[in-house]
Design a protein around this motif. Structure first.
Motif, short mmCIF file in Angstrom:
data_model
loop_
_atom_site.label_atom_id
_atom_site.label_comp_id
_atom_site.label_asym_id
_atom_site.label_seq_id
_atom_site.Cartn_x
_atom_site.Cartn_y
_atom_site.Cartn_z
N UNK A 155 0.84 -1.20 0.00
CA UNK A 155 0.00 0.00 0.00
C UNK A 155 0.87 1.25 0.00
N UNK A 156 0.36 2.31 -0.62
CA UNK A 156 1.08 3.58 -0.68
C UNK A 156 1.11 4.25 0.68
N UNK A 157 2.23 4.88 1.00
CA UNK A 157 2.31 5.67 2.23
C UNK A 157 1.38 6.87 2.15
N UNK A 158 1.32 7.49 0.98
CA UNK A 158 0.54 8.73 0.82
C UNK A 158 -0.96 8.47 0.74
N UNK A 159 -1.36 7.25 0.37
CA UNK A 159 -2.78 6.91 0.24
C UNK A 159 -2.96 5.41 0.48
N UNK A 160 -3.06 4.99 1.75
CA UNK A 160 -3.15 3.57 2.08
C UNK A 160 -4.34 2.85 1.44
N UNK A 161 -5.34 3.60 0.93
CA UNK A 161 -6.46 2.94 0.27
C UNK A 161 -6.04 2.35 -1.08
N UNK A 162 -4.91 2.81 -1.63
CA UNK A 162 -4.38 2.23 -2.86
C UNK A 162 -3.46 1.08 -2.48
N UNK A 163 -3.88 -0.13 -2.82
CA UNK A 163 -3.07 -1.30 -2.46
C UNK A 163 -3.25 -2.40 -3.49
N UNK A 164 -2.29 -3.30 -3.55
CA UNK A 164 -2.33 -4.48 -4.42
C UNK A 164 -1.79 -5.67 -3.63
N UNK A 165 -2.16 -6.86 -4.07
CA UNK A 165 -1.62 -8.09 -3.49
C UNK A 165 -0.68 -8.69 -4.52
N UNK A 166 0.56 -8.97 -4.11
CA UNK A 166 1.56 -9.54 -5.01
C UNK A 166 2.20 -10.77 -4.38
N UNK A 167 2.78 -11.60 -5.24
CA UNK A 167 3.51 -12.79 -4.79
C UNK A 167 4.97 -12.63 -5.21
N UNK A 168 5.89 -12.91 -4.31
CA UNK A 168 7.32 -12.83 -4.61
C UNK A 168 7.73 -14.03 -5.46
N UNK A 169 8.29 -13.76 -6.64
CA UNK A 169 8.76 -14.86 -7.50
C UNK A 169 10.15 -14.59 -8.07
N UNK A 170 10.83 -13.53 -7.59
CA UNK A 170 12.13 -13.18 -8.15
C UNK A 170 12.95 -12.40 -7.13
N UNK A 191 11.16 -3.62 -3.04
CA UNK A 191 10.51 -4.45 -4.06
C UNK A 191 10.59 -3.79 -5.43
N UNK A 192 10.65 -4.64 -6.46
CA UNK A 192 10.37 -4.23 -7.83
C UNK A 192 9.05 -4.90 -8.19
N UNK A 193 8.05 -4.12 -8.55
CA UNK A 193 6.75 -4.67 -8.91
C UNK A 193 6.63 -4.81 -10.42
N UNK A 194 5.92 -5.86 -10.85
CA UNK A 194 5.58 -6.05 -12.25
C UNK A 194 4.65 -4.88 -12.65
N UNK A 195 4.69 -4.42 -13.93
CA UNK A 195 3.86 -3.29 -14.35
C UNK A 195 2.39 -3.39 -13.96
N UNK A 196 1.81 -4.57 -14.08
CA UNK A 196 0.38 -4.73 -13.73
C UNK A 196 0.12 -4.44 -12.26
N UNK A 197 1.09 -4.69 -11.41
CA UNK A 197 0.94 -4.43 -9.98
C UNK A 197 1.26 -2.98 -9.63
N UNK A 198 2.15 -2.36 -10.38
CA UNK A 198 2.56 -0.99 -10.07
C UNK A 198 1.53 0.04 -10.52
N UNK A 199 0.90 -0.20 -11.66
CA UNK A 199 -0.01 0.80 -12.23
C UNK A 199 -1.17 1.18 -11.31
N UNK A 200 -1.84 0.24 -10.61
CA UNK A 200 -2.92 0.65 -9.70
C UNK A 200 -2.43 1.51 -8.53
N UNK A 201 -1.17 1.35 -8.17
CA UNK A 201 -0.63 2.14 -7.06
C UNK A 201 -0.21 3.54 -7.50
N UNK A 202 0.49 3.61 -8.61
CA UNK A 202 1.14 4.86 -8.99
C UNK A 202 0.54 5.54 -10.21
N UNK A 203 -0.44 4.90 -10.86
CA UNK A 203 -1.04 5.48 -12.05
C UNK A 203 -0.27 5.21 -13.32
N UNK A 204 0.96 4.74 -13.18
CA UNK A 204 1.76 4.32 -14.34
C UNK A 204 2.67 3.18 -13.89
#
Length: 109
Positions: free
Chosen positions: A58-73, A83-96
């Motif tokens: 979840x984002x520090x600036x907006x905890x309502x923005x969050x995703x669930x990810x699995x570590x595979x690398x 963490x490095x997030x896959x693009x599909x996981x990063x976009x909902x958090x950061x808008x890009x």
């Protein structure tokens, strides 16, 4: 809880093998964990957060923005990133897909 910053992983790695043998899928909800350095400063493939661990990020600036990810690398990240997030996981958090943001990650145990 794991703090610090997270960053999106470029699509250029799509199809390459991850540490656990899966192919990197830019549409998957996965992430790479920072690796621990040994005493000599070498970067072994030992993730700080174990393979297969499921996290809520979840984002520090907006905890309502969050995703669930699995570590595979693992990834040779800068010390300030957890963490490095896959693009599909990063976009909902950061808008890009390729942004770097302050976030927290919580183990789903």
């Amino acid at each position: 809880m794991y703090g610090e910053t997270i960053k999106g992983t470029p699509d250029q790695f799509a199809g390459q093998s991850t540490t656990n043998g899966e192919k990197m899928d830019p549409n998957a909800m996965t992430a790479a964990s920072v690796s621990l350095r040994d005493g000599a400063g070498n970067l072994p493939r030992t993730p700080l957060i174990g393979m297969g661990t499921t996290l809520v990020v979840s984002l520090n600036s907006d905890p309502s923005k969050s995703v669930v990810v699995r570590i595979n690398d693992t990834s040779p990240l800068r010390p300030s990133r957890i963490l490095d997030l896959i693009p599909a996981a990063m976009k909902p958090l950061a808008g890009k897909a390729y942004n770097e943001v302050a976030a927290n990650a919580y183990d789903c145990k």
